[in-house]
Design an enzyme around this catalytic site. Structure first.
Site, PDB file in Angstrom:
ATOM      1  N   LYS A  22       1.879   4.593  -1.029  1.00 41.61           N
ATOM      2  CA  LYS A  22       1.276   5.739  -1.738  1.00 41.61           C
ATOM      3  C   LYS A  22       1.731   6.992  -1.010  1.00 41.61           C
ATOM      4  O   LYS A  22       2.162   6.900   0.156  1.00 41.61           O
ATOM      5  CB  LYS A  22      -0.246   5.609  -1.732  1.00 41.61           C
ATOM      6  CG  LYS A  22      -0.823   5.497  -0.349  1.00 41.61           C
ATOM      7  CD  LYS A  22      -2.324   5.212  -0.362  1.00 41.61           C
ATOM      8  CE  LYS A  22      -2.800   5.048   1.082  1.00 41.61           C
ATOM      9  NZ  LYS A  22      -4.199   4.711   1.191  1.00 41.61           N
TER      10      LYS A  22
ATOM     11  N   ASP B 172       0.831  -1.203   0.000  1.00 37.02           N
ATOM     12  CA  ASP B 172       0.000   0.000   0.000  1.00 37.02           C
ATOM     13  C   ASP B 172       0.868   1.257   0.000  1.00 37.02           C
ATOM     14  O   ASP B 172       0.606   2.214   0.720  1.00 37.02           O
ATOM     15  CB  ASP B 172      -0.915  -0.021   1.241  1.00 37.02           C
ATOM     16  CG  ASP B 172      -1.971   1.073   1.173  1.00 37.02           C
ATOM     17  OD1 ASP B 172      -2.498   1.454   2.223  1.00 37.02           O
ATOM     18  OD2 ASP B 172      -2.214   1.569   0.056  1.00 37.02           O
TER      19      ASP B 172
ATOM     20  N   ASP C 294       2.486   2.909   7.888  1.00 38.06           N
ATOM     21  CA  ASP C 294       1.206   2.222   7.757  1.00 38.06           C
ATOM     22  C   ASP C 294       1.289   0.870   7.064  1.00 38.06           C
ATOM     23  O   ASP C 294       0.973   0.726   5.879  1.00 38.06           O
ATOM     24  CB  ASP C 294       0.181   3.101   7.030  1.00 38.06           C
ATOM     25  CG  ASP C 294      -1.226   2.592   7.296  1.00 38.06           C
ATOM     26  OD1 ASP C 294      -2.181   3.319   7.048  1.00 38.06           O
ATOM     27  OD2 ASP C 294      -1.345   1.446   7.791  1.00 38.06           O
TER      28      ASP C 294
ATOM     29  N   THR D 255      -5.049   1.414  -2.570  1.00 35.74           N
ATOM     30  CA  THR D 255      -5.929   2.393  -3.245  1.00 35.74           C
ATOM     31  C   THR D 255      -5.835   2.133  -4.732  1.00 35.74           C
ATOM     32  O   THR D 255      -5.044   1.325  -5.187  1.00 35.74           O
ATOM     33  CB  THR D 255      -5.384   3.823  -3.027  1.00 35.74           C
ATOM     34  OG1 THR D 255      -3.996   3.766  -3.307  1.00 35.74           O
ATOM     35  CG2 THR D 255      -5.623   4.284  -1.630  1.00 35.74           C
TER      36      THR D 255
ATOM     37  N   ASN E 253       1.187   7.476   2.628  1.00 38.61           N
ATOM     38  CA  ASN E 253       1.877   6.594   3.586  1.00 38.61           C
ATOM     39  C   ASN E 253       3.364   6.854   3.620  1.00 38.61           C
ATOM     40  O   ASN E 253       4.114   6.088   4.214  1.00 38.61           O
ATOM     41  CB  ASN E 253       1.640   5.116   3.212  1.00 38.61           C
ATOM     42  CG  ASN E 253       0.233   4.687   3.549  1.00 38.61           C
ATOM     43  OD1 ASN E 253      -0.438   5.349   4.326  1.00 38.61           O
ATOM     44  ND2 ASN E 253      -0.212   3.604   2.939  1.00 38.61           N
TER      45      ASN E 253
END
Ligand SMILES: O=C(O)Cn1ncc2ncnc(NCCc3cnc(NC(=O)Nc4cccc(Cl)c4)s3)c21
Length: 283
Positions: free
Chosen positions: A149, A147, A165, A182, A152
């Site tokens: 992105k 994840d 995260d 996402t 984060n």
């Protein structure tokens, strides 16, 4: 008495400061441990939210994974505690906040900032290089973040990047099938909900590299369906502004490859001409 390392913390051990941000499952506060005066970020997660979305195992997995990770570019999870209705994560405080903010303010980053070391001020502004080092470390510990992105990616007081995260990360023993992350950053095999492995993080590095340099993610579209379609087709175009070097485009093209086995491996990224040529500003 000497404190045992596994002290069972409680909210009374901390002085709560300003809110740092609010995530989907709860807020993050600046906090100070009363005895040591140590500054931390305290993430408050509501149990009823975790129960409602059945995320207990995911949260437990994150804690197990995070406590085993020690890397300068991975945000530390020092520990946790809970009370009747909340779970508290005791996190390393990233004074510089989200890289997202910097990206939005600047519009896009210089190739120097995006690529690698900026020797003059001896601070590693090279987000792609730091990310690659951090991901190589996670992958050798069999952890896929999944994840990555801008939200984060946090910055410490010296502007050093910290991956945060690990709420979606997994200890990868075999191929994963869970749908997560996402939209803009999903690799094709995740969009197709096919088995996926470490190489999803390599794809995301390509997405971030593009976004750092152009200010928008490569497959952005008005609808989710269009973004999925663009990802599945690897429908990649390079705008003529801002001007981006051929080397940068070459690295992006070697990462945004549909066949996960053909994406440039992390160790080769660090030897890529774009990373090397940006390593020495006098070069
Ligand atoms: O607060 C901000 O918005 C930005 N900010 N600014 C400075 C700063 N310094 C440190 N941390 C910040 N933010 C928290 C980053 C996180 C790290 N690890 C997490 N883990 C998690 O949320 N797990 C989780 C939650 C709910 C369900 C499940 Cl399954 C898992 S969140 C900071």
């Amino acid at each position: 008495a000497s404190e045992s390392p596994k002290k069972n913390w409680s909210i009374n051990d901390f002085e709560i400061g300003k809110p740092l941000g609010k995530g989907k499952f709860g807020r993050v506060y600046l906090a100070r441990e009363s005895k040591s005066k140590y500054i931390v970020a305290l993430k408050v997660i509501f149990k009823e939210q975790i129960e409602k979305y059945r995320l207990q195992h995911q949260l437990k997995r994150e804690m197990a994974i995070q406590t085993s990770l020690r890397h300068p570019h991975v945000l530390r999870l020092y520990g946790w505690f809970h009370d009747a209705e909340r779970i508290f994560l005791i996190l390393e405080y990233a004074h510089g906040g989200e890289l997202y903010g910097e990206l939005r303010r600047a519009g896009y980053l210089s190739e120097q900032q995006a690529a690698t070391l900026n020797r003059e001020i001896e601070v590693d502004f090279g987000y792609i290089a730091s990310l690659t080092h951090a991901l190589a470390y996670c992958h050798e510990k069999h952890v896929i973040h999944r994840d990555i992105k801008p939200e984060n990616l946090l910055l410490d007081h010296e502007g050093r990047l910290k991956i945060a995260d690990f709420g979606w990360s997994v200890q990868s023993t075999n191929k994963r099938h869970t749908m997560c992350g996402t939209l803009d950053y999903l690799a094709p095999e995740m969009v197709e909900n096919k088995a996926h492995d470490y190489a999803v993080d390599n794809w995301t590095l390509g997405v971030l590299c593009y976004e750092f340099l152009y200010g928008v993610p490569p497959f952005e579209a008005d609808s989710q369906a269009d973004t999925f379609r663009r990802i599945m087709k690897v429908d990649l175009t390079f705008p003529s502004t801002p001007h981006v070097s051929t080397e940068a485009k070459d690295l992006i093209l070697q990462l945004l490859v549909k066949d996960s086995a053909k994406r440039l491996p992390l160790d080769k990224i660090l030897k890529h001409p774009w990373i090397i040529m940006n390593a020495d500003p006098n070069g």
